[in-house]
Design a protein around this motif. Structure first.
Motif, mmCIF file in Angstrom:
data_model
loop_
_atom_site.group_PDB
_atom_site.id
_atom_site.type_symbol
_atom_site.label_atom_id
_atom_site.label_comp_id
_atom_site.label_asym_id
_atom_site.label_seq_id
_atom_site.Cartn_x
_atom_site.Cartn_y
_atom_site.Cartn_z
ATOM 1 N N PRO A 118 0.808 -1.226 0.000
ATOM 2 C CA PRO A 118 0.000 0.000 0.000
ATOM 3 C C PRO A 118 0.838 1.272 0.000
ATOM 4 O O PRO A 118 0.440 2.282 -0.586
ATOM 5 C CB PRO A 118 -0.819 -0.126 1.291
ATOM 6 C CG PRO A 118 -0.883 -1.583 1.565
ATOM 7 C CD PRO A 118 0.454 -2.110 1.128
ATOM 8 N N HIS A 119 2.005 1.241 0.663
ATOM 9 C CA HIS A 119 2.876 2.411 0.659
ATOM 10 C C HIS A 119 3.472 2.645 -0.733
ATOM 11 O O HIS A 119 3.405 3.745 -1.272
ATOM 12 C CB HIS A 119 4.021 2.223 1.665
ATOM 13 C CG HIS A 119 3.599 2.282 3.089
ATOM 14 N ND1 HIS A 119 4.495 2.426 4.132
ATOM 15 C CD2 HIS A 119 2.381 2.231 3.670
ATOM 16 C CE1 HIS A 119 3.852 2.449 5.281
ATOM 17 N NE2 HIS A 119 2.569 2.315 5.025
ATOM 18 N N ALA A 120 4.085 1.585 -1.274
ATOM 19 C CA ALA A 120 4.827 1.717 -2.523
ATOM 20 C C ALA A 120 3.924 1.833 -3.746
ATOM 21 O O ALA A 120 4.289 2.475 -4.738
ATOM 22 C CB ALA A 120 5.777 0.525 -2.690
ATOM 23 N N GLN A 121 2.754 1.215 -3.688
ATOM 24 C CA GLN A 121 1.895 1.152 -4.874
ATOM 25 C C GLN A 121 0.712 2.117 -4.842
ATOM 26 O O GLN A 121 0.068 2.343 -5.870
ATOM 27 C CB GLN A 121 1.377 -0.278 -5.050
ATOM 28 C CG GLN A 121 2.489 -1.299 -5.265
ATOM 29 C CD GLN A 121 1.971 -2.732 -5.289
ATOM 30 O OE1 GLN A 121 0.779 -2.973 -5.467
ATOM 31 N NE2 GLN A 121 2.868 -3.690 -5.105
ATOM 32 N N ILE A 122 0.407 2.696 -3.673
ATOM 33 C CA ILE A 122 -0.743 3.601 -3.592
ATOM 34 C C ILE A 122 -0.335 4.988 -3.097
ATOM 35 O O ILE A 122 -0.421 5.970 -3.836
ATOM 36 C CB ILE A 122 -1.842 3.010 -2.680
ATOM 37 C CG1 ILE A 122 -2.316 1.659 -3.216
ATOM 38 C CG2 ILE A 122 -3.023 3.981 -2.579
ATOM 39 C CD1 ILE A 122 -3.332 0.972 -2.323
ATOM 40 N N MET A 123 0.132 5.072 -1.843
ATOM 41 C CA MET A 123 0.377 6.381 -1.249
ATOM 42 C C MET A 123 1.535 7.115 -1.918
ATOM 43 O O MET A 123 1.424 8.301 -2.235
ATOM 44 C CB MET A 123 0.634 6.241 0.253
ATOM 45 C CG MET A 123 0.806 7.570 0.974
ATOM 46 S SD MET A 123 -0.669 8.605 0.967
ATOM 47 C CE MET A 123 -1.556 7.931 2.381
ATOM 48 N N ALA A 124 2.663 6.438 -2.117
ATOM 49 C CA ALA A 124 3.819 7.108 -2.729
ATOM 50 C C ALA A 124 3.510 7.614 -4.143
ATOM 51 O O ALA A 124 3.794 8.779 -4.459
ATOM 52 C CB ALA A 124 5.029 6.178 -2.725
ATOM 53 N N PRO A 125 2.908 6.793 -5.039
ATOM 54 C CA PRO A 125 2.569 7.312 -6.370
ATOM 55 C C PRO A 125 1.550 8.447 -6.332
ATOM 56 O O PRO A 125 1.620 9.369 -7.151
ATOM 57 C CB PRO A 125 2.004 6.078 -7.089
ATOM 58 C CG PRO A 125 2.615 4.915 -6.388
ATOM 59 C CD PRO A 125 2.706 5.332 -4.961
ATOM 60 N N ALA A 126 0.608 8.390 -5.387
ATOM 61 C CA ALA A 126 -0.386 9.464 -5.293
ATOM 62 C C ALA A 126 0.276 10.777 -4.899
ATOM 63 O O ALA A 126 -0.042 11.848 -5.445
ATOM 64 C CB ALA A 126 -1.463 9.088 -4.282
ATOM 65 N N PHE A 127 1.206 10.723 -3.953
ATOM 66 C CA PHE A 127 1.950 11.908 -3.543
ATOM 67 C C PHE A 127 2.831 12.412 -4.694
ATOM 68 O O PHE A 127 2.907 13.612 -4.965
ATOM 69 C CB PHE A 127 2.801 11.576 -2.318
ATOM 70 C CG PHE A 127 3.691 12.695 -1.856
ATOM 71 C CD1 PHE A 127 3.155 13.854 -1.309
ATOM 72 C CD2 PHE A 127 5.071 12.586 -1.982
ATOM 73 C CE1 PHE A 127 3.983 14.890 -0.883
ATOM 74 C CE2 PHE A 127 5.906 13.612 -1.542
ATOM 75 C CZ PHE A 127 5.355 14.773 -1.002
ATOM 76 N N GLN A 128 3.477 11.482 -5.377
ATOM 77 C CA GLN A 128 4.305 11.818 -6.535
ATOM 78 C C GLN A 128 3.495 12.571 -7.588
ATOM 79 O O GLN A 128 3.934 13.584 -8.140
ATOM 80 C CB GLN A 128 4.892 10.538 -7.135
ATOM 81 C CG GLN A 128 5.724 10.724 -8.382
ATOM 82 C CD GLN A 128 6.069 9.388 -9.034
ATOM 83 O OE1 GLN A 128 5.189 8.562 -9.286
ATOM 84 N NE2 GLN A 128 7.349 9.167 -9.291
ATOM 85 N N ASP A 129 2.293 12.090 -7.844
ATOM 86 C CA ASP A 129 1.433 12.691 -8.859
ATOM 87 C C ASP A 129 1.027 14.113 -8.464
ATOM 88 O O ASP A 129 1.017 15.019 -9.302
ATOM 89 C CB ASP A 129 0.188 11.810 -9.048
ATOM 90 C CG ASP A 129 -0.733 12.349 -10.126
ATOM 91 O OD1 ASP A 129 -0.305 12.394 -11.301
ATOM 92 O OD2 ASP A 129 -1.875 12.724 -9.799
ATOM 93 N N GLN A 130 0.706 14.313 -7.193
ATOM 94 C CA GLN A 130 0.307 15.649 -6.748
ATOM 95 C C GLN A 130 1.453 16.653 -6.862
ATOM 96 O O GLN A 130 1.250 17.796 -7.290
ATOM 97 C CB GLN A 130 -0.192 15.586 -5.306
ATOM 98 C CG GLN A 130 -1.584 15.003 -5.159
ATOM 99 C CD GLN A 130 -2.307 15.544 -3.936
ATOM 100 O OE1 GLN A 130 -2.062 16.657 -3.485
ATOM 101 N NE2 GLN A 130 -3.219 14.756 -3.401
ATOM 102 N N LEU A 131 2.662 16.255 -6.468
ATOM 103 C CA LEU A 131 3.796 17.164 -6.564
ATOM 104 C C LEU A 131 4.052 17.575 -8.013
ATOM 105 O O LEU A 131 4.356 18.737 -8.299
ATOM 106 C CB LEU A 131 5.057 16.513 -5.997
ATOM 107 C CG LEU A 131 5.179 16.385 -4.477
ATOM 108 C CD1 LEU A 131 6.553 15.835 -4.111
ATOM 109 C CD2 LEU A 131 4.959 17.718 -3.785
#
Length: 437
Positions: free
Chosen positions: A287-300
């Motif tokens: 969930p960290h590597a496949q959901i939260m991190a990419p979502a944060f990456q996309d927002q930045l």
């Protein structure tokens, strides 16, 4: 001055009698650790001036000044008392041994990445406890798998299952129970290296603080953990600001139009009108590597054109990069406390030079608030100081704070007596648990 009259007749698991000497040796080890050892909880006892042996079953702490959280600090699971014998035999270094305790269960076996096994302590001081004879703690990393294991009756209880398994448990109330357990021990945030360019500029960190839509990050993660947006303190804390008030503030409000405009201006002032490249580390937990991190990456990328590359590592290894300073940004859950008063969390993790200040944050204004908190005993005055501290952190943020995750315990209907404090932070004791026949 706090004087403790200790319970007589208690023994450590190896048969060593418990006495005041053990308590004194334990806390002296925290305050004055052996050479080449780091005592990360030394700051917890910074107010302690003397630790004194009165007699065989009596000891006392003398504080430098009145300190409100002291008794609460002693309830932390990290304040476990070791025997003086164990400390002396290992020259203070207990990292490579399983030192005996005095608790209701005795350690028997550990199989890496599989399970811990404990058995009933026949010499426990309370002869009525524990009720069960054996505890097996299974290593199940995935939250969904934990829920499945309980639903399939392969385990009796889990302290934290995934949100989708919690929802399923609500539908299966005939066989399992579930609960939402707010706490202050694990937050979702992105550590930012304050010593590394361009993050050493507070304007860059504030730009990220303003531009990221926390509500959307929490929503995309909703099937995994139950996260509530927070402002530097957990919503389970008495000093926290209500969510409805937080959502009116810049950086936290759902309408990001003005916030992103202000963030872009800050980046331009800092010399990065077109954004920059950076690395984002994440645990290999799916969930960290496949959901939260990419979502944060996309927002930045969309909001500020900050272009990140995600680097994944085994979760237990992430602390090494934090301690060494070898990171730009890191998705983390380690900002938290295990006692109700958040002063210790701020002191350890946000004070200049704090033992767990892995972001290397340094803000004299914030340090001044902490200094006042350390000697203030009036609750209303402490509330104002916490509010002042949160204002300072919003203006000069150490990292991106999202919110604290509530734990979602699930248990079979045959399980009774589990202590579930609503502000739970550490896995609770199991000495009062019993099972239906």
């Amino acid at each position: 001055t706090y004087t403790f009259n200790l319970r007589d007749g208690v023994k450590f698991h190896d048969g060593t009698p418990f006495s005041a000497e053990d308590v004194v040796a334990t806390f002296q080890r925290i305050v004055s650790p052996p050479p080449d050892m780091v005592s990360i909880y030394r700051e917890t006892l910074a107010a302690v001036d003397k630790i004194e042996l009165v007699d065989k079953m009596t000891m006392r702490f003398v504080l430098k000044h009145p300190w409100r959280p002291f008794l609460s600090a002693l309830t932390s699971v990290n304040m476990v008392v070791y025997s003086k014998k164990s400390i002396d035999d290992n020259k203070g270094d207990l990292r490579k041994v399983v030192a005996p305790g005095t608790g209701a269960f005795v350690y028997k076996e550990y199989k890496q990445a599989e399970r811990w096994i404990f058995e009933k302590n026949p010499n426990y001081w309370n002869k009525e406890l524990p009720y069960i004879d054996r505890v097996e703690m299974l290593h199940v990393p995935a939250w969904t798998d934990r829920g499945t294991t309980v639903l399939a009756d392969q385990a009796d209880f889990s302290w934290n299952v995934s949100k989708d398994m919690y929802d399923e448990g609500q539908k299966r109330s005939d066989i399992v129970g579930v609960r939402v357990l707010p706490h202050f021990g694990a937050s979702y945030h992105v550590e930012i290296n304050n010593k590394k360019k361009p993050f050493d500029d507070p304007r860059v960190r504030k730009a990220i603080h303003l531009a990221v839509n926390r509500q959307n990050l929490i929503k995309v993660y909703a099937g995994q953990e139950f996260i509530t947006m927070d402002r530097w303190l957990s919503h389970a804390n008495d000093y926290a600001m209500p969510l409805a008030e937080i959502e009116k503030l810049p950086g936290y409000r759902p309408d990001k139009t003005a916030d992103i405009e202000a963030a872009k201006k800050l980046l331009a002032e800092a010399g990065f009108p077109d954004g920059f490249d950076a690395e984002l580390m994440s645990a290999d937990v799916a969930p960290h590597a496949q959901i939260m991190a990419p979502a944060f990456q996309d927002q930045l990328k969309k909001a500020l054109n900050i272009r990140t590359t995600i680097k994944v590592a085994e979760r237990s290894l992430l602390i090494e990069s934090l301690n060494s300073g070898q990171f730009d940004m890191q998705l983390s859950t380690d900002y938290g406390t295990d006692i109700p008063d958040p002063e210790l969390m701020w002191t350890r993790q946000l004070k200049t030079g704090g033992s767990q200040n892995t972001s290397k944050y340094s803000n004299p204004k914030f340090d001044a608030v902490l200094e006042k908190l350390s000697t203030e005993t009036d609750d209303a005055a402490r509330q104002k100081l916490f509010s002042e501290g949160m204002d300072i952190l919003d203006d000069n943020p150490p990292f991106l704070m999202m919110g604290f995750a509530d734990h979602l315990p699930m248990w079979r209907s045959k399980v009774h007596g589990i202590v579930q404090n609503w502000r739970h932070t550490q896995w609770g004791r199991l000495h009062t648990v019993w099972l239906d026949a």
